[in-house]
Design an enzyme around this catalytic site. Sequence first.
Site, PDB file in Angstrom:
ATOM      1  CB  CYS A  33      -1.090   1.118   6.279  1.00 19.73           C
ATOM      2  SG  CYS A  33      -1.156   1.169   4.700  1.00 19.73           S
ATOM      3  CB  CYS A  69      -5.795  -0.257   5.041  1.00 17.48           C
ATOM      4  SG  CYS A  69      -4.509  -0.822   4.848  1.00 17.48           S
ATOM      5  CD  GLU A 129      -2.363   3.958   3.438  1.00 15.92           C
ATOM      6  OE1 GLU A 129      -1.788   3.656   2.464  1.00 15.92           O
ATOM      7  OE2 GLU A 129      -3.158   4.545   3.713  1.00 15.92           O
ATOM      8  CG  HIS A 160      -2.280  -1.357   0.941  1.00 13.92           C
ATOM      9  ND1 HIS A 160      -2.823  -1.525   1.995  1.00 13.92           N
ATOM     10  CD2 HIS A 160      -1.940  -1.819   0.193  1.00 13.92           C
ATOM     11  CE1 HIS A 160      -3.886  -1.997   1.594  1.00 13.92           C
ATOM     12  NE2 HIS A 160      -3.619  -2.219   0.694  1.00 13.92           N
TER      13      HIS A 160
HETATM   14 ZN    ZN Z   1      -3.460   0.078   3.403  1.00 18.16          ZN
END
Ligand code: ZN
Length: 162
Positions: free
Chosen positions: A101, A98, A70, A68
Amino acid sequence: MQGRTNPYFCYMKTTDFPKKMMGKAICLAKKGAANEDGGPFGAVITKGEQIIAATYNNVNGDQDCTQHAELRAIQMACKKLGTTNLEGCVLYTSCEPCMMCLGAAHWANFDYIYYAASAEDAKEFGFVYSNMYYNSSTEDRHEEFKMIQLCRNEALKVWSQK
Ligand SMILES: [Zn+2]
């Protein structure tokens, strides 16, 4: 021409630093998706006025579901600064992080997290987080991680255009 076709171009010239950084994160979200490297999500990490990391979701490019924006930005920033603690740094992400993260953000110890689209927005566009996330209090999450929403409409435009 770019100024007319790019809805967040205005933020690239602004003197408002957080908006400028978020504009960059949103542009990265669009770029990553256009390259088909992953979902339309971008992230930037700054320390003072300096950009430490800027990247996008690369789950397809890396064939790795943990890549991801981040999380990648956190990994890049730690390496670059040679530290495991990003205290004094700020995370700008085109979408509310999410659970994975946010977990990483806890260890990173950011001063603030700016996000554009909300987790609820993400859900509407088919990016569904875990139930544990939805069952947690939005207020508590935002307070714990010192989260501030910025440029939501610009981020949603990226998803709407897909
Ligand atoms: Zn994430």
